[in-house]
Design a protein around this motif. Structure first.
Motif, PDB file in Angstrom:
ATOM      1  N   MET A   1       0.742  -1.401  -0.062  1.00  0.00           N
ATOM      2  CA  MET A   1      -0.423  -0.272  -0.016  1.00  0.00           C
ATOM      3  C   MET A   1       0.802   1.193  -0.115  1.00  0.00           C
ATOM      4  N   ARG A   2       1.032   2.300  -0.864  1.00  0.00           N
ATOM      5  CA  ARG A   2       1.587   3.921  -1.320  1.00  0.00           C
ATOM      6  C   ARG A   2       0.465   4.878   0.011  1.00  0.00           C
ATOM      7  N   ASP A   3       2.155   5.200   0.604  1.00  0.00           N
ATOM      8  CA  ASP A   3       1.596   6.271   1.830  1.00  0.00           C
ATOM      9  C   ASP A   3       1.936   7.418   0.883  1.00  0.00           C
ATOM     10  N   GLU A   4       1.051   7.552   0.301  1.00  0.00           N
ATOM     11  CA  GLU A   4       0.610   8.948  -0.828  1.00  0.00           C
ATOM     12  C   GLU A   4      -0.075   9.496  -0.578  1.00  0.00           C
ATOM     13  N   GLN A   5       0.223  10.973   0.074  1.00  0.00           N
ATOM     14  CA  GLN A   5      -1.318  12.223   0.460  1.00  0.00           C
ATOM     15  C   GLN A   5      -1.174  13.131  -0.464  1.00  0.00           C
ATOM     16  N   LEU A   6      -2.397  13.915  -0.228  1.00  0.00           N
ATOM     17  CA  LEU A   6      -2.776  15.272  -1.031  1.00  0.00           C
ATOM     18  C   LEU A   6      -2.048  15.985   0.326  1.00  0.00           C
ATOM     19  N   MET A   7      -1.086  16.883  -0.340  1.00  0.00           N
ATOM     20  CA  MET A   7      -1.649  17.879   2.177  1.00  0.00           C
ATOM     21  C   MET A   7      -2.004  19.328   1.463  1.00  0.00           C
ATOM     22  N   ALA A   8      -2.036  19.974  -0.141  1.00  0.00           N
ATOM     23  CA  ALA A   8      -2.541  21.293  -0.221  1.00  0.00           C
ATOM     24  C   ALA A   8      -2.531  21.482  -1.779  1.00  0.00           C
ATOM     25  N   VAL A   9      -3.194  22.149  -1.761  1.00  0.00           N
ATOM     26  CA  VAL A   9      -3.206  22.771  -2.843  1.00  0.00           C
ATOM     27  C   VAL A   9      -2.866  24.544  -3.088  1.00  0.00           C
ATOM     28  N   VAL A  10      -1.891  24.620  -4.392  1.00  0.00           N
ATOM     29  CA  VAL A  10      -2.253  25.689  -4.559  1.00  0.00           C
ATOM     30  C   VAL A  10      -2.374  26.419  -5.631  1.00  0.00           C
ATOM     31  N   THR A  11      -3.394  27.685  -5.941  1.00  0.00           N
ATOM     32  CA  THR A  11      -3.727  28.034  -7.034  1.00  0.00           C
ATOM     33  C   THR A  11      -3.804  29.833  -6.834  1.00  0.00           C
ATOM     34  N   LEU A  12      -3.715  29.735  -8.432  1.00  0.00           N
ATOM     35  CA  LEU A  12      -4.006  31.500  -9.291  1.00  0.00           C
ATOM     36  C   LEU A  12      -5.804  31.595  -9.546  1.00  0.00           C
ATOM     37  N   ASN A  13      -6.926  29.904 -10.025  1.00  0.00           N
ATOM     38  CA  ASN A  13      -8.003  30.104  -9.891  1.00  0.00           C
ATOM     39  C   ASN A  13      -8.944  29.600  -9.351  1.00  0.00           C
ATOM     40  N   LYS A  14      -9.674  30.232  -8.401  1.00  0.00           N
ATOM     41  CA  LYS A  14     -10.772  29.571  -7.692  1.00  0.00           C
ATOM     42  C   LYS A  14     -11.788  29.023  -8.097  1.00  0.00           C
ATOM     43  N   ASP A  15     -11.934  28.506  -9.059  1.00  0.00           N
ATOM     44  CA  ASP A  15     -12.529  27.837  -9.635  1.00  0.00           C
ATOM     45  C   ASP A  15     -12.171  27.163 -10.440  1.00  0.00           C
ATOM     46  N   VAL A  16     -10.964  26.066 -10.252  1.00  0.00           N
ATOM     47  CA  VAL A  16     -10.922  25.438 -10.644  1.00  0.00           C
ATOM     48  C   VAL A  16     -10.377  24.880  -9.335  1.00  0.00           C
ATOM     49  N   VAL A  17     -10.877  24.495  -7.992  1.00  0.00           N
ATOM     50  CA  VAL A  17     -10.000  23.273  -6.918  1.00  0.00           C
ATOM     51  C   VAL A  17     -11.209  23.598  -6.106  1.00  0.00           C
ATOM     52  N   GLY A  18     -11.384  22.500  -5.202  1.00  0.00           N
ATOM     53  CA  GLY A  18     -11.512  22.654  -4.526  1.00  0.00           C
ATOM     54  C   GLY A  18     -11.714  20.923  -3.709  1.00  0.00           C
ATOM     55  N   GLY A  19     -12.682  21.110  -2.873  1.00  0.00           N
ATOM     56  CA  GLY A  19     -12.110  20.050  -1.529  1.00  0.00           C
ATOM     57  C   GLY A  19     -11.690  19.707  -0.121  1.00  0.00           C
ATOM     58  N   ASP A  20     -11.468  18.394   0.122  1.00  0.00           N
ATOM     59  CA  ASP A  20     -10.799  18.635   1.710  1.00  0.00           C
ATOM     60  C   ASP A  20      -9.679  19.155   2.424  1.00  0.00           C
ATOM     61  N   VAL A  21      -8.979  19.247   1.590  1.00  0.00           N
ATOM     62  CA  VAL A  21      -7.038  19.713   1.599  1.00  0.00           C
ATOM     63  C   VAL A  21      -7.145  20.964   1.872  1.00  0.00           C
ATOM     64  N   PRO A  22      -6.832  21.330   2.645  1.00  0.00           N
ATOM     65  CA  PRO A  22      -6.056  23.769   2.746  1.00  0.00           C
ATOM     66  C   PRO A  22      -5.720  23.766   1.070  1.00  0.00           C
ATOM     67  N   ILE A  23      -6.596  25.012   0.743  1.00  0.00           N
ATOM     68  CA  ILE A  23      -5.930  25.369  -0.227  1.00  0.00           C
ATOM     69  C   ILE A  23      -5.574  26.841   0.068  1.00  0.00           C
TER      70      ILE A  23
END
Length: 60
Positions: A1-23
């Motif tokens: 099993m892999r231990d990969e984990q999405l930690m955060a998103v950094v964006t210029l465009n508020k319309d292209v992201v969403g979810g339960d990670v820090p943005i």
């Protein structure tokens, strides 16, 4: 099993992201790069440009 984990998103465009990670919203590309690099260091992750104006920070 892999231990990969999405930690955060950094964006210029508020319309292209969403979810339960820090943005983090940046005002320009330079600020976006600085935020992503700093977060990757702090979170011990890697920065990946996903090509839609967003970077993700992933721990592999």
């Amino acid at each position: 099993m892999r231990d990969e984990q999405l930690m955060a998103v950094v964006t210029l465009n508020k319309d292209v992201v969403g979810g339960d990670v820090p943005i983090f919203f940046a005002e320009n590309e330079e600020q976006q790069s600085n935020i992503a690099t700093t977060l990757a260091k702090v979170l011990k992750g890697m920065v990946h440009d996903i090509g839609n104006g967003a970077y993700i920070i992933v721990r592999h």
